[in-house]
Design a protein around this motif. Structure first.
Motif, PDB file in Angstrom:
ATOM      1  N   LYS A   1      22.799 -16.615  15.775  1.00  0.00           N
ATOM      2  CA  LYS A   1      23.443 -16.774  17.083  1.00  0.00           C
ATOM      3  C   LYS A   1      22.990 -18.058  17.766  1.00  0.00           C
ATOM      4  CE  LYS A   1      26.112 -15.223  20.441  1.00  0.00           C
ATOM      5  NZ  LYS A   1      25.745 -15.988  21.622  1.00  0.00           N
ATOM      6  N   ALA A   2      21.731 -18.464  17.553  1.00  0.00           N
ATOM      7  CA  ALA A   2      21.257 -19.709  18.157  1.00  0.00           C
ATOM      8  C   ALA A   2      22.063 -20.904  17.675  1.00  0.00           C
ATOM      9  CB  ALA A   2      19.771 -19.912  17.849  1.00  0.00           C
ATOM     10  N   GLN A   3      22.451 -20.892  16.400  1.00  0.00           N
ATOM     11  CA  GLN A   3      23.270 -21.988  15.880  1.00  0.00           C
ATOM     12  C   GLN A   3      24.624 -22.039  16.581  1.00  0.00           C
ATOM     13  OE1 GLN A   3      22.909 -22.285  11.338  1.00  0.00           O
ATOM     14  NE2 GLN A   3      21.873 -20.354  11.795  1.00  0.00           N
ATOM     15  N   ILE A   4      25.229 -20.873  16.763  1.00  0.00           N
ATOM     16  CA  ILE A   4      26.520 -20.803  17.441  1.00  0.00           C
ATOM     17  C   ILE A   4      26.384 -21.270  18.887  1.00  0.00           C
ATOM     18  CG2 ILE A   4      28.419 -19.296  18.135  1.00  0.00           C
ATOM     19  CD1 ILE A   4      28.129 -19.813  15.080  1.00  0.00           C
ATOM     20  N   ASP A   5      25.272 -20.877  19.541  1.00  0.00           N
ATOM     21  CA  ASP A   5      25.094 -21.229  20.949  1.00  0.00           C
ATOM     22  C   ASP A   5      24.827 -22.716  21.153  1.00  0.00           C
ATOM     23  OD1 ASP A   5      25.572 -18.665  21.737  1.00  0.00           O
ATOM     24  OD2 ASP A   5      23.474 -18.113  21.987  1.00  0.00           O
ATOM     25  N   TRP A   6      24.412 -23.421  20.107  1.00  0.00           N
ATOM     26  CA  TRP A   6      24.228 -24.866  20.201  1.00  0.00           C
ATOM     27  C   TRP A   6      25.544 -25.618  19.996  1.00  0.00           C
ATOM     28  CZ3 TRP A   6      21.009 -27.744  22.558  1.00  0.00           C
ATOM     29  CH2 TRP A   6      19.653 -27.419  22.660  1.00  0.00           C
ATOM     30  N   ILE A   7      26.576 -24.946  19.519  1.00  0.00           N
ATOM     31  CA  ILE A   7      27.864 -25.611  19.326  1.00  0.00           C
ATOM     32  C   ILE A   7      28.498 -25.836  20.694  1.00  0.00           C
ATOM     33  CG2 ILE A   7      30.199 -25.335  18.391  1.00  0.00           C
ATOM     34  CD1 ILE A   7      28.971 -23.784  16.060  1.00  0.00           C
ATOM     35  N   PRO A   8      28.928 -27.062  21.011  1.00  0.00           N
ATOM     36  CA  PRO A   8      29.508 -27.320  22.336  1.00  0.00           C
ATOM     37  C   PRO A   8      30.728 -26.435  22.577  1.00  0.00           C
ATOM     38  CG  PRO A   8      29.107 -29.379  21.148  1.00  0.00           C
ATOM     39  CD  PRO A   8      28.901 -28.260  20.172  1.00  0.00           C
TER      40      PRO A   8
ATOM     41  N   LEU B   1      15.563 -22.918  20.266  1.00  0.00           N
ATOM     42  CA  LEU B   1      16.454 -22.008  20.978  1.00  0.00           C
ATOM     43  C   LEU B   1      17.322 -22.805  21.953  1.00  0.00           C
ATOM     44  CD1 LEU B   1      14.029 -19.052  21.821  1.00  0.00           C
ATOM     45  CD2 LEU B   1      15.906 -19.042  20.159  1.00  0.00           C
ATOM     46  N   PRO B   2      18.547 -22.370  22.179  1.00  0.00           N
ATOM     47  CA  PRO B   2      19.393 -23.061  23.150  1.00  0.00           C
ATOM     48  C   PRO B   2      18.687 -23.188  24.505  1.00  0.00           C
ATOM     49  CG  PRO B   2      20.665 -21.451  21.925  1.00  0.00           C
ATOM     50  CD  PRO B   2      19.229 -21.238  21.549  1.00  0.00           C
TER      51      PRO B   2
END
Length: 234
Positions: A111-118, A71-72
């Motif tokens: 959404k976790a993948q998107i939230d890890w994108i800088p 998780l982020p």
């Protein structure tokens, strides 16, 4: 013609020559993300089908598998899965997102993948100028909630989000045992979406810096430069 509130030196007029598609030697590079870690994940199956279509058109395709992604804020940027995602993002020129809809929303795994994108490297978003196609899978009747949310994300991340999109209702009925998608209007729509994404990517790759260059940011940059120059002269 004069504009008192515009610095015309920072507002050149776009020309046709500046926006022509560029011939780039390598195939279009497309990163595909999906939103479920289930053994038989229909968002993964839909992404794999989309990937095969893109490869037929001539794209180089890579799929990020989110299993193991923390998780982020639960890990640092050196975590293996986080580094993998960031490296694939830097490599890509376009993306395909596919999430299941859960409780009227995209999945937490997606959404976790998107939230890890800088959010940005300097003033530039890591996704800025990349093309994007959107798909969702539904456990029941057709819905567009996850698609609408992802479209908002694409706009926020300054991506070139194509108009067409795919929503697959009762996804458990649309795939064969081997994971391939059955012939249907939903399959035809995925073909349409991937074809449109491939065309948009051909037109815009190599042009991201120009297409997303903004007057407001050029003004800010000029003001910052002026301050630095003035400081040095004092």
């Amino acid at each position: 013609m004069s504009f008192a509130n515009i610095d015309l030196a920072l507002l050149p007029k776009p020309t046709l020559e500046q926006v022509q598609a560029k011939a780039i030697q390598h195939p279009p590079r497309i990163l595909l993300l999906y939103g479920s870690n289930r053994e038989r994940s229909y968002s993964r199956l839909a992404i794999q089908e989309a990937g095969r279509i893109l490869e037929y058109f001539g794209a180089e395709v890579k799929i990020f598998h989110p299993k193991g992604l923390p998780l982020p804020e639960d890990a640092d940027l050196e975590h293996a899965k986080v580094k993998e995602l960031h490296e694939l993002l830097a490599w890509s020129e376009g993306m395909v997102w596919c999430s299941p809809e859960r409780h009227g929303s995209m999945s937490s795994i997606f959404k976790a993948q998107i939230d890890w994108i800088p959010l940005a490297a300097g003033a530039i978003r890591a996704t800025q100028g990349k093309t994007l196609a959107l798909m969702q899978v539904c456990g029941g009747s057709q819905s567009f909630n996850a698609l609408n949310q992802m479209r908002i994300l694409g706009r926020w991340m300054r991506m070139i989000t194509i108009p067409n999109q795919s929503s697959i209702p009762k996804a458990f009925l649309e795939f064969e045992e081997d994971g391939s998608m059955k012939d249907s209007s939903f399959y035809t729509r995925i073909v349409d979406v991937m074809e449109e994404l491939y065309k948009f990517t051909l037109l815009t790759r190599g042009q991201a810096a120009y297409l997303t260059d903004r007057y407001s940011e050029r003004v800010e940059t000029a003001e910052q430069l002026s301050k630095r120059v003035n400081q040095r002269s004092q």
